[in-house]
Design a protein around this motif. Structure first.
Motif, PDB file in Angstrom:
ATOM      1  N   ASP A  12       0.842  -1.192   0.000  1.00  0.00           N
ATOM      2  CA  ASP A  12       0.000   0.000   0.000  1.00  0.00           C
ATOM      3  C   ASP A  12       0.875   1.240   0.000  1.00  0.00           C
ATOM      4  O   ASP A  12       1.777   1.380   0.842  1.00  0.00           O
ATOM      5  CB  ASP A  12      -0.900   0.006   1.236  1.00  0.00           C
ATOM      6  CG  ASP A  12      -1.889  -1.145   1.247  1.00  0.00           C
ATOM      7  OD1 ASP A  12      -2.175  -1.693   0.173  1.00  0.00           O
ATOM      8  OD2 ASP A  12      -2.386  -1.475   2.336  1.00  0.00           O
ATOM      9  N   ALA A  15      -1.218   7.339  -3.052  1.00  0.00           N
ATOM     10  CA  ALA A  15      -1.540   7.388  -4.483  1.00  0.00           C
ATOM     11  C   ALA A  15      -0.551   8.199  -5.323  1.00  0.00           C
ATOM     12  O   ALA A  15      -0.148   7.734  -6.396  1.00  0.00           O
ATOM     13  CB  ALA A  15      -2.964   7.891  -4.683  1.00  0.00           C
ATOM     14  N   GLN A  41      -6.446   1.152  -9.040  1.00  0.00           N
ATOM     15  CA  GLN A  41      -5.590   1.393  -7.879  1.00  0.00           C
ATOM     16  C   GLN A  41      -4.477   0.365  -7.733  1.00  0.00           C
ATOM     17  O   GLN A  41      -3.595   0.524  -6.907  1.00  0.00           O
ATOM     18  CB  GLN A  41      -6.419   1.472  -6.592  1.00  0.00           C
ATOM     19  CG  GLN A  41      -6.914   0.145  -6.048  1.00  0.00           C
ATOM     20  CD  GLN A  41      -8.252  -0.301  -6.593  1.00  0.00           C
ATOM     21  OE1 GLN A  41      -8.652   0.058  -7.691  1.00  0.00           O
ATOM     22  NE2 GLN A  41      -8.966  -1.093  -5.807  1.00  0.00           N
ATOM     23  N   GLN A  57      -0.630  -1.065  -4.347  1.00  0.00           N
ATOM     24  CA  GLN A  57      -1.988  -0.536  -4.288  1.00  0.00           C
ATOM     25  C   GLN A  57      -1.925   0.926  -3.894  1.00  0.00           C
ATOM     26  O   GLN A  57      -1.357   1.267  -2.853  1.00  0.00           O
ATOM     27  CB  GLN A  57      -2.836  -1.311  -3.279  1.00  0.00           C
ATOM     28  CG  GLN A  57      -4.252  -0.790  -3.160  1.00  0.00           C
ATOM     29  CD  GLN A  57      -5.100  -1.601  -2.190  1.00  0.00           C
ATOM     30  OE1 GLN A  57      -4.632  -2.519  -1.532  1.00  0.00           O
ATOM     31  NE2 GLN A  57      -6.365  -1.248  -2.093  1.00  0.00           N
ATOM     32  N   ALA A  58      -2.487   1.801  -4.720  1.00  0.00           N
ATOM     33  CA  ALA A  58      -2.555   3.228  -4.408  1.00  0.00           C
ATOM     34  C   ALA A  58      -3.625   3.430  -3.340  1.00  0.00           C
ATOM     35  O   ALA A  58      -4.764   3.003  -3.500  1.00  0.00           O
ATOM     36  CB  ALA A  58      -2.886   4.033  -5.654  1.00  0.00           C
TER      37      ALA A  58
END
Length: 126
Positions: A12, A15, A41, A57-58
């Motif tokens: 993670d 973004a 994403q 993952q954004a």
């Protein structure tokens, strides 16, 4: 009885930094970064971890790693993990997000891999 297995390791990343993170992790792990057109994403890190999906993952949150666990019975797997000390923090469609002791996130989701792989690799729980 139900079955479950680790499906994915997600990196993670805030973004605005996701593309740069995907480039870094792809090079660091000898993988190929591939955006997933159906799920913007995610940037897949193809070939990074044999037997497990890896992806950047954004997110609109702090950087962290989290596991996705796939199962043939989401309710039973969540109950098993809660009994071990996890706390459910959210739900999105059929996916449940839990926080494990120590603060790490994990998601429990229905089976995503092909049935043969799941049957070969999943653990059986009472």
């Amino acid at each position: 009885m139900h079955r479950s297995r680790v499906y994915a390791l997600l990196i993670d990343t805030p973004a605005p930094e996701a593309d740069q993170a995907a480039t870094f992790w792809a090079a660091a792990l000898g993988a190929t970064a591939r955006p997933l057109p159906s799920e913007e994403q995610f940037i897949s890190l193809h070939g990074a971890l044999p037997g497990v999906i890896a992806a950047v993952q954004a997110v609109d949150d702090s950087p962290r790693f989290h596991l996705d666990i796939e199962t043939d019975d989401v309710e039973a797997e969540v109950a098993r993990l809660v009994a071990l000390g996890a706390v459910q923090v959210s739900q999105w469609q059929e996916c449940r997000t839990l926080r494990a002791p120590g603060g790490h996130l994990l998601c429990v989701l229905p089976v995503e891999t092909d049935r043969e792989t799941f049957e070969d690799e999943a653990k059986t729980w009472p």
